[in-house]
Design a protein around this motif. Structure first.
Motif, short mmCIF file in Angstrom:
data_model
loop_
_atom_site.label_atom_id
_atom_site.label_comp_id
_atom_site.label_asym_id
_atom_site.label_seq_id
_atom_site.Cartn_x
_atom_site.Cartn_y
_atom_site.Cartn_z
N ALA A 1 0.82 -1.21 0.00
CA ALA A 1 0.00 0.00 0.00
C ALA A 1 0.87 1.27 0.00
N TRP A 2 2.09 1.16 0.47
CA TRP A 2 2.98 2.32 0.50
C TRP A 2 3.40 2.75 -0.89
N ARG B 1 -2.20 4.13 -7.43
CA ARG B 1 -3.31 4.08 -8.38
C ARG B 1 -4.56 4.73 -7.78
N GLY B 2 -5.15 5.64 -8.54
CA GLY B 2 -6.37 6.30 -8.09
C GLY B 2 -6.12 7.32 -6.99
N ARG B 3 -4.86 7.57 -6.64
CA ARG B 3 -4.55 8.45 -5.50
C ARG B 3 -4.24 9.86 -5.95
N ARG B 4 -4.05 10.74 -4.95
CA ARG B 4 -3.86 12.15 -5.26
C ARG B 4 -2.51 12.66 -4.78
N THR B 5 -2.32 13.96 -4.87
CA THR B 5 -1.01 14.58 -4.61
C THR B 5 -0.35 14.10 -3.32
N GLY B 6 -1.12 14.07 -2.24
CA GLY B 6 -0.55 13.70 -0.94
C GLY B 6 0.11 12.34 -0.98
N MET B 7 -0.53 11.41 -1.69
CA MET B 7 0.02 10.06 -1.78
C MET B 7 1.27 10.04 -2.64
N PHE C 1 4.07 11.25 -0.65
CA PHE C 1 4.47 10.22 0.31
C PHE C 1 5.37 9.19 -0.38
N GLN D 1 -1.97 21.40 1.98
CA GLN D 1 -0.82 20.50 1.83
C GLN D 1 -0.46 20.27 0.35
#
Ligand code: SF4
Ligand code: FES
Lengths: 253, 132
Positions: free
Chosen positions: B14-15, B19-25, B28, B104
């Motif tokens: 998960a780290w 996929r399907g995630r946004r800027t924060g991810m 990270f 953020q």
């Protein structure tokens, strides 16, 4: 409303420890652009997949049971419409009441998976026992106070979307996670003083509490209720730091 | 958890699953990758410096290496990794103090813009003498 030829890939499988390990089944159906994903799932159940498992209750974004992953994003099935999927607008909170001006004979494909970091009861139905246990740990049950000014933290419908979106919830089984920590803060702010603040603080101020957060903020992005658990976490941290420094309310332990 | 239910296991994939995630991810993931690269670099750095144990001859060799093209390009890459990790770290300090968690995303792009500007300047400083 326009009709869409929708190809739905569903991650199916029996009860298991996590969403992984299932298999994808593909179905194609004609769906009205105004249908929600719950309508789609019902149509599948009435047709090619009578044994399909999924959770829902209210159909209007209140009960928090229908969250799942739509093309990798946590969404409430009841708020997500076929038109929205066909228009590629999954970033919008809901597709209801919108006309996406889809062309005649529009086609779309979508992948549905159960929430991440939840055991699976079957197919798309996540097992909320662990999550509810974490909510209990912060005494999340609140009583509305008359005349109290509403904040956004009590809007949580405990849908689990934020838990699924958070990579830390995935890697640390003990991490309380965004919604429980947001509700811990809300509990501390509660003017009716329902529940034990000592218990909430103890739950938040430990290695698997607020300090575990790595500022990914996917919780806030995924939340269908505008709770903003990411901000709650940061506020809770600030509160705990002040408390450690003895800056407020004679807080030495 | 009640009895008989399957116990989930830690899922580290998960780290690295944006996929399907946004800027924060993405920020990270970028910070994990650059962090691991910097950790690896510490060992490379110590290994390279260990030639100094060979006395003055080792020192001369080190200086020759360090002014060679591959090494300079390595330095340029190192600066990029340091800037991304460091400036994103500064963003996290502010956001983590409760300042601007709403912003953020904007903070991330500001940090990356600053990183790009400093990177351009340092690249010039590192490579310009070698051109001549
Ligand atoms: S904070 Fe938002 S995403 Fe998380 S459980 Fe509550 S409503 Fe769902
Ligand atoms: S069915 Fe109740 S929130 Fe979607």
């Amino acid at each position: 409303m326009a009709e869409v030829e929708l190809t739905v890939r569903v991650l199916r499988g029996p009860a298991r420890a996590s969403a992984a390990g299932g298999r994808y089944e593909t179905y194609t159906l004609r769906a009205d652009a105004g249908w929600s994903l719950l309508d789609v799932l019902e149509a599948l159940q009435a047709g090619p997949a009578p044994d399909l498992m999924y959770r829902h209750s209210c159909h209007h974004a209140s009960c928090g049971t229908c969250a799942l992953r739509v093309d990798g994003r946590e969404r409430l099935a009841c708020l997500t419409t076929v038109g929205q999927i066909a228009a590629g607008r999954l970033g919008e909170r809901t597709g209801h009441g919108k006309d996406y001006r889809l062309p005649r004979g529009a086609r779309a494909a979508v992948t549905l998976e159960p929430l991440r970091s939840f055991p699976v009861l079957g197919d798309l139905a996540a097992d909320f026992a662990e999550f509810f246990g974490k909510l209990d740990a912060v005494e999340a049950d609140l009583v509305a106070a008359r005349g109290e000014e509403a904040t956004h933290f009590e809007h949580c419908i405990t849908c689990g979307a934020c838990m699924s979106a958070c990579p830390i919830v995935a890697s640390d089984l003990e991490y309380l996670g965004p919604a429980p920590l947001a509700l811990a803060l809300r509990g501390l702010q509660d003017p009716t003083k329902t529940g034990s603040d000592a218990r909430r603080l103890a739950a938040a101020d430990q290695p698997h509490g607020v300090w575990r957060c790595h500022h990914v903020f996917e919780c806030t992005a995924a939340c269908p209720a505008g709770v903003d658990p990411g901000q709650a976490l940061m506020e809770l941290r600030a509160r705990l730091v002040r408390r450690r420094l003895g800056w407020r309310e004679g807080a030495r332990r | 958890m009640s009895e008989g239910e399957a116990r989930r296991r830690p899922d580290w994939r998960a780290w690295f699953a944006p996929r399907g995630r946004r800027t924060g991810m993405w920020a990270f993931v970028l910070n994990r990758i650059t962090g691991l690269l910097l950790l690896a670099y510490v060992f490379v750095h110590l290994a390279v410096l260990s030639v100094l144990f060979q006395g003055p001859a080792g020192y001369d060799r080190l200086v020759r290496w360090m002014s060679s093209w591959p090494f300079l390009l390595f330095d340029v890459a190192l600066v990029a990794v340091l800037l991304v990790h460091g400036l994103n770290g500064v963003r996290l300090v502010f956001v983590g103090l409760g300042a601007g968690s709403h912003r953020q995303r904007e903070w991330f792009w500001a940090a990356m813009a600053a990183a790009a500007a400093v990177f351009a300047y340092t690249t010039y400083l590192i490579l310009a003498p070698a051109w001549r």
